[in-house]
Design a protein around this motif. Structure first.
Motif, PDB file in Angstrom:
ATOM      1  N   PRO A 243      31.295  37.781  34.222  1.00 29.02           N
ATOM      2  CA  PRO A 243      32.427  36.805  33.746  1.00 29.02           C
ATOM      3  C   PRO A 243      33.450  36.556  34.929  1.00 29.02           C
ATOM      4  O   PRO A 243      33.316  37.170  35.777  1.00 29.02           O
ATOM      5  CB  PRO A 243      33.240  37.590  32.593  1.00 29.02           C
ATOM      6  CG  PRO A 243      32.932  39.061  33.015  1.00 29.02           C
ATOM      7  CD  PRO A 243      31.577  39.208  33.677  1.00 29.02           C
ATOM      8  N   SER A 244      33.805  35.308  34.981  1.00 29.36           N
ATOM      9  CA  SER A 244      34.726  34.825  35.809  1.00 29.36           C
ATOM     10  C   SER A 244      35.985  35.406  35.950  1.00 29.36           C
ATOM     11  O   SER A 244      36.184  35.995  36.865  1.00 29.36           O
ATOM     12  CB  SER A 244      34.970  33.303  35.671  1.00 29.36           C
ATOM     13  OG  SER A 244      36.169  32.568  36.168  1.00 29.36           O
ATOM     14  N   GLY A 245      36.749  35.625  34.864  1.00 28.02           N
ATOM     15  CA  GLY A 245      37.886  36.403  35.004  1.00 28.02           C
ATOM     16  C   GLY A 245      39.094  35.492  35.520  1.00 28.02           C
ATOM     17  O   GLY A 245      40.364  35.818  35.646  1.00 28.02           O
ATOM     18  N   LYS A 246      38.538  34.162  35.707  1.00 28.45           N
ATOM     19  CA  LYS A 246      39.905  33.094  36.156  1.00 28.45           C
ATOM     20  C   LYS A 246      39.613  31.895  35.416  1.00 28.45           C
ATOM     21  O   LYS A 246      40.132  30.879  36.231  1.00 28.45           O
ATOM     22  CB  LYS A 246      39.344  32.960  37.515  1.00 28.45           C
ATOM     23  CG  LYS A 246      39.885  34.408  38.606  1.00 28.45           C
ATOM     24  CD  LYS A 246      39.495  34.384  40.252  1.00 28.45           C
ATOM     25  CE  LYS A 246      39.741  35.527  40.869  1.00 28.45           C
ATOM     26  NZ  LYS A 246      39.750  35.414  42.252  1.00 28.45           N
ATOM     27  N   ASN A 247      39.027  31.787  34.480  1.00 23.75           N
ATOM     28  CA  ASN A 247      38.768  30.515  33.788  1.00 23.75           C
ATOM     29  C   ASN A 247      39.519  30.183  32.515  1.00 23.75           C
ATOM     30  O   ASN A 247      39.516  29.310  31.782  1.00 23.75           O
ATOM     31  CB  ASN A 247      37.289  30.143  33.393  1.00 23.75           C
ATOM     32  CG  ASN A 247      36.660  31.368  32.691  1.00 23.75           C
ATOM     33  OD1 ASN A 247      37.450  32.228  32.162  1.00 23.75           O
ATOM     34  ND2 ASN A 247      35.548  31.267  32.504  1.00 23.75           N
ATOM     35  N   GLY A 248      40.698  30.975  32.367  1.00 22.01           N
ATOM     36  CA  GLY A 248      41.595  31.140  31.013  1.00 22.01           C
ATOM     37  C   GLY A 248      41.162  32.079  30.004  1.00 22.01           C
ATOM     38  O   GLY A 248      41.701  31.948  29.090  1.00 22.01           O
ATOM     39  N   ASN A 249      39.875  32.547  30.142  1.00 21.77           N
ATOM     40  CA  ASN A 249      39.438  33.394  28.888  1.00 21.77           C
ATOM     41  C   ASN A 249      40.485  34.489  28.712  1.00 21.77           C
ATOM     42  O   ASN A 249      40.923  34.995  29.963  1.00 21.77           O
ATOM     43  CB  ASN A 249      38.058  33.933  29.406  1.00 21.77           C
ATOM     44  CG  ASN A 249      37.192  34.401  28.057  1.00 21.77           C
ATOM     45  OD1 ASN A 249      37.778  34.155  26.967  1.00 21.77           O
ATOM     46  ND2 ASN A 249      36.184  35.272  28.426  1.00 21.77           N
ATOM     47  N   HIS A 250      40.517  35.329  27.692  1.00 19.95           N
ATOM     48  CA  HIS A 250      41.450  36.393  27.586  1.00 19.95           C
ATOM     49  C   HIS A 250      40.964  37.032  26.208  1.00 19.95           C
ATOM     50  O   HIS A 250      40.325  36.294  25.367  1.00 19.95           O
ATOM     51  CB  HIS A 250      42.767  35.691  27.251  1.00 19.95           C
ATOM     52  CG  HIS A 250      44.049  36.577  27.441  1.00 19.95           C
ATOM     53  ND1 HIS A 250      45.322  36.281  27.261  1.00 19.95           N
ATOM     54  CD2 HIS A 250      44.008  38.061  27.512  1.00 19.95           C
ATOM     55  CE1 HIS A 250      46.059  37.261  27.231  1.00 19.95           C
ATOM     56  NE2 HIS A 250      45.120  38.362  27.457  1.00 19.95           N
ATOM     57  N   ILE A 251      41.180  38.194  26.320  1.00 18.12           N
ATOM     58  CA  ILE A 251      40.766  38.882  25.172  1.00 18.12           C
ATOM     59  C   ILE A 251      41.812  40.134  24.724  1.00 18.12           C
ATOM     60  O   ILE A 251      42.476  40.531  25.704  1.00 18.12           O
ATOM     61  CB  ILE A 251      39.552  40.074  25.394  1.00 18.12           C
ATOM     62  CG1 ILE A 251      39.164  40.820  24.144  1.00 18.12           C
ATOM     63  CG2 ILE A 251      39.518  41.064  26.588  1.00 18.12           C
ATOM     64  CD1 ILE A 251      37.765  41.716  24.059  1.00 18.12           C
TER      65      ILE A 251
END
Length: 609
Positions: A243-251
């Motif tokens: 996963p990118s970790g820098k594309n705005g995704n969040h858990i």
């Protein structure tokens, strides 16, 4: 003469207009429930004890919100993925001005004004702290201290309350009144690892297990005794995805009941299973006075399980642990005798007011559905719908009591209806029963079979949503005629939706490696797969998946390889063998477990393979 007549008429008018004795306020019953099973009525509640009343005003446009939700969540609709903004959602749940005005007048008549109140952004909830004596006056009721027969915890509640007739139609519900629930975590097995070094070495050298749907078609043999990050990646075809970790995704992971996620244990877990994540951590957001104490002896098994696997599987996606304070038990002789509602409503208040919530959030806590008043369950469920409309995927553990209540011990399960009839009845859990969340059941071993404690069944509150009709009808048609007649509601929302591994998870707790299980393991595992899918979509310029269920059931019908169908196992409870796993959807593993590789291709190619 004219002057005399005028004065006389004026005196008559003033006499007629003069206030007479105040008319008695006529109350109309809002809710009246039987004495709840498992609770013993004690003495009157202390009149000066403080309770926080939560008053729900009607949401006249909720049907319109629901329409938007289903359109943006249907993969074959032209609006798919066009999630609503926070402002758009709030506009659709704002009460009618007349409701706000009427409730304000009622509160003001009891000396409660704007400075005393807290409102939700949409003004559909009003909160106010009052002494018990005032609450009793406002609702023409009497509060008592009730004792839970199982654990001795006590709460302040009533079984009947009323509001003035002119207010009745402008209030959906008021709590805490009739809510006799026992929020709890779903971890059902907990034991220190007993595998010897020799046994571990033997498993490590055993040939891998052939699973066609797995990454490379193989899963380490050791996964039959110990579930690790690698096992999940192999089994669900997610090996190699970064996963990118820098594309705005969040858990996000929710925590309640003073369950603390320990940073030191997380580093031990990373060193053991995810070394590339070493020295990374997570954000902690406290809600309603929530804590996250870091002494090792206060580490929580539930919190550590949820955070270690969810954050290990999704590294380096940004992650948050929400620790919510408050719990239902009330101790009459406490120094600050304040009795709260169920704490997940405090979390829901917070997250609905957040401008940018995580795209994926997992919860491993629930109540028996029948302990939650219908009005309250429906209103909380509507809150989950608001999050779904904004593009948030919510997963909940389906339960650890099979078809029985959340008690994993069949000998102590209480499978009796709580409606005054006391008839034997299967006990689904809430919030998993809400049709706007994704309920996750459990599997075990490789190849996967249903784990026997996996919660499943049918809601007695929520009707079956249309997205389930085809899959669930096939399951019901296969049941032998008369099977468990009267024990469940075949027209209800069916549980679970999907499943994931749920036992033998290796985590670190208070510095020690342990083996743990429950659908509390399955929910964050499935949520992690969804978070990885969201990462792939966001990196490709696509929106998050949002409310999952319409998509999941559509994919099962059109792309069955997206799920690993589980056809072995059953979930006993209430003195019965429960339901059987079978081909297609079933009431123990839902649609099955995820195949990330197939799902990723589907969500990136607009669901066409």
């Amino acid at each position: 003469m004219r002057s005399f007549v005028y004065v006389a008429l004026l005196l008559v008018s003033l006499t007629n207009a003069a206030p007479g004795p105040a008319k008695p306020c006529v109350h109309k019953v809002k809710e009246d429930i039987p004495s709840p099973i498992g609770w013993v009525k004690g003495g009157p509640a202390p009149s000066d004890a403080t309770i926080e009343l939560r008053i729900a005003l009607p949401q006249p446009n909720f049907a319109e919100l629901e329409r938007h939700l289903y359109e943006v969540s249907d993969p074959f609709h032209e609006r798919y993925g066009q999630h609503l903004s926070q402002a758009e959602v709030e506009a659709l749940v704002t009460p009618h001005p007349e409701s706000i005005h009427t409730v304000n007048e009622w509160l003001a008549s009891h000396g409660l004004y704007e400075d005393d109140l807290a409102r939700s952004p949409a003004k559909d909830w009003v909160r106010v702290k009052v002494p018990v004596s005032l609450a009793e006056e406002m609702m023409d009721t009497k509060y008592y201290v009730w004792v839970n027969e199982k654990d001795g915890n006590t709460i302040i509640r009533t079984t009947k309350y009323s509001v003035p007739e002119n207010v009745h139609g402008h209030v959906d519900l008021i709590q805490p009144t009739t809510l006799f629930s026992t929020l709890r975590g779903m971890d059902t097995t907990f034991r220190i690892s007993e595998a010897s070094p020799e046994a571990g070495a033997s498993l490590a050298t055993a040939p891998p297990i052939n699973i066609p749907s797995a990454s490379g078609g193989k899963v380490d043999a050791s996964c039959n005794s110990t579930i690790t990050i690698t096992c999940i990646q192999q089994l669900y075809n997610a090996v190699g995805f970064k996963p990118s970790g820098k594309n705005g995704n969040h858990i996000g992971i929710t925590g309640y009941l003073e369950q603390f996620a320990n940073f030191e244990d997380l580093q031990s877990f990373f060193a053991d299973q995810r070394p590339d994540a070493l020295n990374s951590t997570f954000e902690v957001i406290p809600i309603n006075g929530g804590l996250n104490n870091q002494t090792l002896d206060e580490a929580g098994a539930e919190a550590n399980l949820d955070t270690q696997f969810a954050f290990g599987l999704t590294f380096p996606i940004p992650r948050t642990f929400y620790t919510t304070g408050g719990s239902p038990p009330f101790i009459p002789d406490a120094g600050t005798p304040t009795n709260s509602n169920e704490p997940y409503t405090d979390w829901l208040d917070f997250i609905l007011n957040h401008p940018n919530p995580p795209q994926t959030i997992s919860t491993s806590y629930a109540d028996d559905e029948q302990t939650v008043p219908v009005s309250f369950a429906e209103r909380v469920c509507n809150g989950f719908a608001q999050l779904g409309a904004r593009g948030v995927s919510l997963t909940f553990s389906s339960g650890d009591g099979g078809v029985g209540d959340g008690d994993p011990n069949p000998a102590t399960q209480q499978c009796f209806s709580n409606d005054g009839r006391n008839v034997t009845r299967f006990i689904p859990l809430f919030p998993p029963a809400c049709p706007f969340v994704t309920a996750v059941g459990g599997t075990i071993h490789v190849p996967e079979t249903a784990v026997d404690f996996s919660g499943g069944g049918f809601s007695n509150v929520f009707t079956r949503p249309s997205y389930q009709n085809a899959a669930v009808t096939k399951f019901l048609d296969k049941l032998p005629k008369g099977t468990y007649a009267g024990l469940f509601n075949p027209a209800g929302r069916a549980i679970p939706d999907v499943a994931a591994q749920a036992d033998l998870f290796k985590i670190f707790l208070s510095g020690i490696p342990i083996s743990i299980g429950g659908t509390s393991a399955a929910a964050p595992t499935f949520a992690s797969i969804i978070s990885l899918l969201n990462d792939a979509r966001l990196s490709a310029g696509k929106p998050s998946l949002g409310f999952l269920n319409p998509l999941l059931y559509a994919l099962q019908a059109t792309s069955p390889k997206a799920f690993n169908d589980i056809t072995v196992g059953n979930n006993p409870g209430c003195g019965t063998p429960g339901f059987n796993a079978t081909e297609g959807w079933d009431a123990i593993t839902g649609l099955g477990t995820p195949n990330f590789g197939v799902l990723k291709e589907l969500v990136l190619k607009n669901f066409e393979l």
